[in-house]
Enzyme design. Structure first.
Site, PDB file in Angstrom:
ATOM      1  N   MET A 170       0.830  -1.209   0.000  1.00 58.63           N
ATOM      2  CA  MET A 170       0.000   0.000   0.000  1.00 58.63           C
ATOM      3  C   MET A 170       0.866   1.262   0.000  1.00 58.63           C
ATOM      4  SD  MET A 170      -2.261   0.803   3.343  1.00 58.63           S
ATOM      5  CE  MET A 170      -2.592   2.436   3.944  1.00 58.63           C
ATOM      6  N   SER A 226       3.714  -6.726   2.099  1.00 62.14           N
ATOM      7  CA  SER A 226       2.573  -6.209   2.840  1.00 62.14           C
ATOM      8  C   SER A 226       1.280  -6.696   2.169  1.00 62.14           C
ATOM      9  CB  SER A 226       2.675  -4.684   2.912  1.00 62.14           C
ATOM     10  OG  SER A 226       1.898  -4.205   3.965  1.00 62.14           O
ATOM     11  N   ASP A 231       7.028  -4.684  14.217  1.00 66.89           N
ATOM     12  CA  ASP A 231       6.109  -4.062  13.258  1.00 66.89           C
ATOM     13  C   ASP A 231       5.163  -3.096  13.976  1.00 66.89           C
ATOM     14  OD1 ASP A 231       4.139  -3.556  11.214  1.00 66.89           O
ATOM     15  OD2 ASP A 231       4.864  -5.371  10.215  1.00 66.89           O
ATOM     16  N   HIS A 264       7.989  -2.662  10.064  1.00 71.88           N
ATOM     17  CA  HIS A 264       7.337  -3.169   8.862  1.00 71.88           C
ATOM     18  C   HIS A 264       8.207  -3.023   7.605  1.00 71.88           C
ATOM     19  CE1 HIS A 264       3.881  -4.677   6.808  1.00 71.88           C
ATOM     20  NE2 HIS A 264       3.750  -3.620   6.039  1.00 71.88           N
TER      21      HIS A 264
END
Ligand SMILES: *[C@@H]1O[C@H](CO)[C@@H](O)[C@H](O)[C@H]1NC(C)=O
Ligand SMILES: *[C@@H]1O[C@H](CO)[C@@H](O)[C@H](O)[C@H]1NC(C)=O
Length: 318
Positions: free
Chosen positions: A53, A127, A245, A301
């Site tokens: 994203m 992701s 994360d 992340h």
């Protein structure tokens, strides 16, 4: 969410300005030496990448650098970084707003037409690209996917959006508002990508009924034997979890775990979940056959070093 690779084991904040990343990558590149050939012979399968994203197929600082790195590690490999749409701008926007089922069809169509991929390929999703590529594996068996690598993917969805990629904070505020106001309304489902993998453990029935994407690929409404058969034909399903994360909630989803149904505090592993116990997707059988690989790495992340990538993921790109 954007992937960031570094040549040194120091972890850098997500919000680091792009210019600094550029300097880091350019400056660090000559210091990195990777021995090629021994681990990855020239017969390597092609690799398909799906970005996260806020990112796109071709950002030189994220997917572009991953593509370049793999091409250096495995000379002669064909790497396709999926572009969903007709341009980089569309590709980035579609990561927020294009119906995920349509994105998966778009990707499947691209893969089926690419002459380089017809004997099979490995796939690596970053992701949300991790769960999107799993849908490709389940729905589109031709050409065949060999190994699926989910890097920080949200295989059981998310229940929260604590942080967002730096450059798009206004979009993220809006998304949060939409998710909180009604992730399962028909309108939000249809038009917001993140709603399609929004997994509310307090409203399990609503999720099962309304989730256009995740509930379907996770066999929540019924069992599609084709999904099961196709997923089980993978050679390996590798899942990478980021131990620090701060973007994905709960982080257990990166290993296909999630919050226990009916509450929002305790989590359960994949092995304790219904999807595994009833083997609705073939994951239990795959686990017994040694096809599931659970990897963990330090860092926030999508933050890993090239050394970590080469040691842990490169072996699955043959
Ligand atoms: C590449 O693969 C072919 C066939 O598998 C083999 O004959 C050849 O020696 C390989 N070349 C290199 C440089 O490894
Ligand atoms: C099961 O999945 C396949 C592959 O996507 C699809 O063609 C088929 O229509 C699905 N079956 C049902 C009953 O949903």
């Amino acid at each position: 969410m954007r992937v960031r690779t570094q040549a040194t084991p120091t972890y850098w904040p997500l919000m680091m300005p792009l210019s600094a990343w550029l300097l880091l990558l350019v400056g660090a590149a000559p210091l990195v030496s990777v021995s090629v050939g021994s681990r990855a012979p020239n017969a390597s399968l092609p690799l398909v990448l799906w970005h996260g994203m806020g990112d796109s197929c071709c950002n030189p600082l994220s997917m572009g650098s991953i593509k370049k790195m793999v091409e250096e590690d495995v000379p002669g490999i064909y790497v396709l970084s999926l572009m969903i749409g007709k341009s980089v701008v569309q590709d980035t926007e579609n990561g927020f707003f294009m119906d995920v089922n349509e994105q998966v069809s778009f990707a499947c169509n691209q893969l089926s037409k690419d002459p380089e991929l017809q004997s099979g390929y490995n796939a690596m999703g970053f992701s949300q690209g991790g769960q999107f590529l799993r849908a490709v594996a389940q729905r589109c068996p031709s050409p065949p996917m060999r190994n699926l690598i989910s890097v920080g993917g949200q295989q059981q969805g998310v229940y929260g959006l604590p942080r967002c990629p730096g450059e798009s904070s206004h979009i993220c505020d809006w998304i949060r508002k939409m998710l909180n106001s009604g992730a399962y309304s028909d309108f939000v489902q249809k038009h917001l990508v993140q709603a399609q993998y929004w997994h509310d453990p307090l409203n399990g029935d609503l999720y099962k009924e309304k989730s256009l994407f995740l509930a379907d690929i996770n066999q929540e409404r019924g069992i599609n034997e084709t999904y099961k058969k196709n997923l089980m034909s993978l050679n390996k399903f590798v899942m990478v979890k980021f131990l620090q994360d701060s973007v994905v909630d709960p982080v257990d989803t990166e290993w296909f775990g999630f919050l226990k149904p009916g509450q929002a505090e305790e989590t359960e592993t994949l092995q304790d979940s219904v999807i595994y116990k009833e083997d609705r997707l073939g994951l239990a059988e795959m686990d017994k056959a040694g096809k599931l690989v659970f990897l963990a790495t330090e860092g926030d992340h999508l933050q890993f070093t090239r050394a970590w990538f080469d040691e842990n993921l490169l072996p699955y790109l043959h």
